[in-house]
Design a protein around this motif. Sequence first.
Motif, mmCIF file in Angstrom:
data_model
loop_
_atom_site.group_PDB
_atom_site.id
_atom_site.type_symbol
_atom_site.label_atom_id
_atom_site.label_comp_id
_atom_site.label_asym_id
_atom_site.label_seq_id
_atom_site.Cartn_x
_atom_site.Cartn_y
_atom_site.Cartn_z
ATOM 1 N N UNK A 40 0.807 -1.213 0.000
ATOM 2 C CA UNK A 40 0.000 0.000 0.000
ATOM 3 C C UNK A 40 0.842 1.266 0.000
ATOM 4 N N UNK A 41 1.887 1.281 0.815
ATOM 5 C CA UNK A 41 2.741 2.469 0.880
ATOM 6 C C UNK A 41 3.525 2.661 -0.417
ATOM 7 N N UNK A 42 3.963 1.575 -1.051
ATOM 8 C CA UNK A 42 4.712 1.692 -2.305
ATOM 9 C C UNK A 42 3.866 2.346 -3.393
ATOM 10 N N UNK A 43 2.630 1.914 -3.525
ATOM 11 C CA UNK A 43 1.740 2.485 -4.541
ATOM 12 C C UNK A 43 1.418 3.945 -4.219
ATOM 13 N N UNK A 44 1.100 4.220 -2.962
ATOM 14 C CA UNK A 44 0.736 5.579 -2.572
ATOM 15 C C UNK A 44 1.884 6.562 -2.708
ATOM 16 N N UNK A 45 3.085 6.164 -2.302
ATOM 17 C CA UNK A 45 4.234 7.069 -2.346
ATOM 18 C C UNK A 45 4.691 7.299 -3.781
ATOM 19 N N UNK A 46 4.604 6.270 -4.632
ATOM 20 C CA UNK A 46 4.939 6.462 -6.051
ATOM 21 C C UNK A 46 4.029 7.506 -6.680
ATOM 22 N N UNK A 47 2.746 7.405 -6.415
ATOM 23 C CA UNK A 47 1.789 8.383 -6.945
ATOM 24 C C UNK A 47 2.088 9.778 -6.382
ATOM 25 N N UNK A 48 2.362 9.843 -5.091
ATOM 26 C CA UNK A 48 2.625 11.141 -4.457
ATOM 27 C C UNK A 48 3.867 11.798 -5.035
ATOM 28 N N UNK A 49 4.957 11.056 -5.161
ATOM 29 C CA UNK A 49 6.195 11.631 -5.684
ATOM 30 C C UNK A 49 6.051 12.080 -7.140
#
Length: 432
Positions: A222-231
């Motif tokens: 979950x964090x990998x997908x969310x942080x990729x989108x955020x960055x």
Amino acid sequence: MLAIIVGTVIGSGVFITLPIVARETGSPNLAVLAWLIGGIIWIPQILILAEMGTAYPEQGFGYLYLRKAGSKPLAFLYVWTVFWTSDTPSITIIALSASSALSIFYPALDGTIIGKFFAAFLIITLTYVHYRDVRQGGNLQVALTIAKISPLILLMVIGLFYLDSGNLFVKPVNVNPQAGLWTLLVAGVAATTWSYAGFPNVLYMAGEIKNPERSLPKALIGSALGITLAYTLIALATSAIVPHDKLLGYAGSFANPFQYLPAFAKIAASFLAIAAFISMVGAANACIMVQPRIEYAIARDGLFFSSFAHVHPKYATPDYSILLQSGLAIALLFIGGIEALLGYFTLSYLLQNALIYGALFKLRKNEDYQPSYRAPAWWLMAVLAIATQLYLAYGTFIAYPTGGVLSAAIIIGSGLPIYFYFNSRLKKKSNN
């Protein structure tokens, strides 16, 4: 647990690395693509880490996995490079970045001896918190993580209104004419490594997490997908707001896109500076909290300096491990600048990852390897993860100053002789 991952990954990285990625790719749109690819290539790695983490929910992370795979020399080499060239320098880089972020209020904090002493003060303060009580440090991590989410969302939203500014589509500048599009992209993706590094840090404390078999895969994926989108959105917003040539001028220091919003530049710039400072303190706090556990684990097995295995009799924390790591982080403040330290960190980090992912081939043959989560197409995921690390290691030589990269290579090479010393000493003890 999610606070540890987000707190470690979203910290100084995006604010410091944005201008470096822009410089290496040469254009804003290619830079945004590099950020997107930099996150996507983490997916195979995250799937593998989730599997290994649920198979061995204990402290030690890479050291544990390589030792379980039957390679004590590589397990030691992993910890040796982690301590000297990646985990400890990450604290240094974050502290310097935090100091640089506040330079909008006091310019002398950016790249000066005053800034370095202020960074040392931050490290000492956070170290004291974790030296005394791991729970107190964990509560601080949650609060810091919550505090830094809102300004990042604000930046992403404002950036959407600047997509037609014309800043996203400019001709490449300061690019080697002999470098092809792929070479530029590889260098840019390699430069994002620092920003995305930190996902695995929660596995350092796997032995202290409740119900890791279920919570680890969810938190990691979950964090990998969310942080990729955020960055990717942060890179897009920054490239739209800040003229490309101006962004390049921030290489090696903190880039503040709110300074280029004419309506409320002073207020917004100060707001982001404070938010970025909080973000970076949160990242440093997470690193100081989780990273000493790996040196503690190997020292407990007799393959590292015995002082790292010491536990405080009152606070029950790995006190010497915490103090020694922070001490080295402070010493590194006075050795190099941010960009040189980033190259020093990146090469080591990529090679460490390649070792860990390679261990999966052996671990799957172990009888005690019973993960609650199994990566889909694990063989392909492992090959992709290893190949990506090795290729980006090549990109590191393009993206960063040679001195820092070569320094990391030399320290990595010194690890095996040191291992044989500790191993021979351990054998002597067992024979007596």
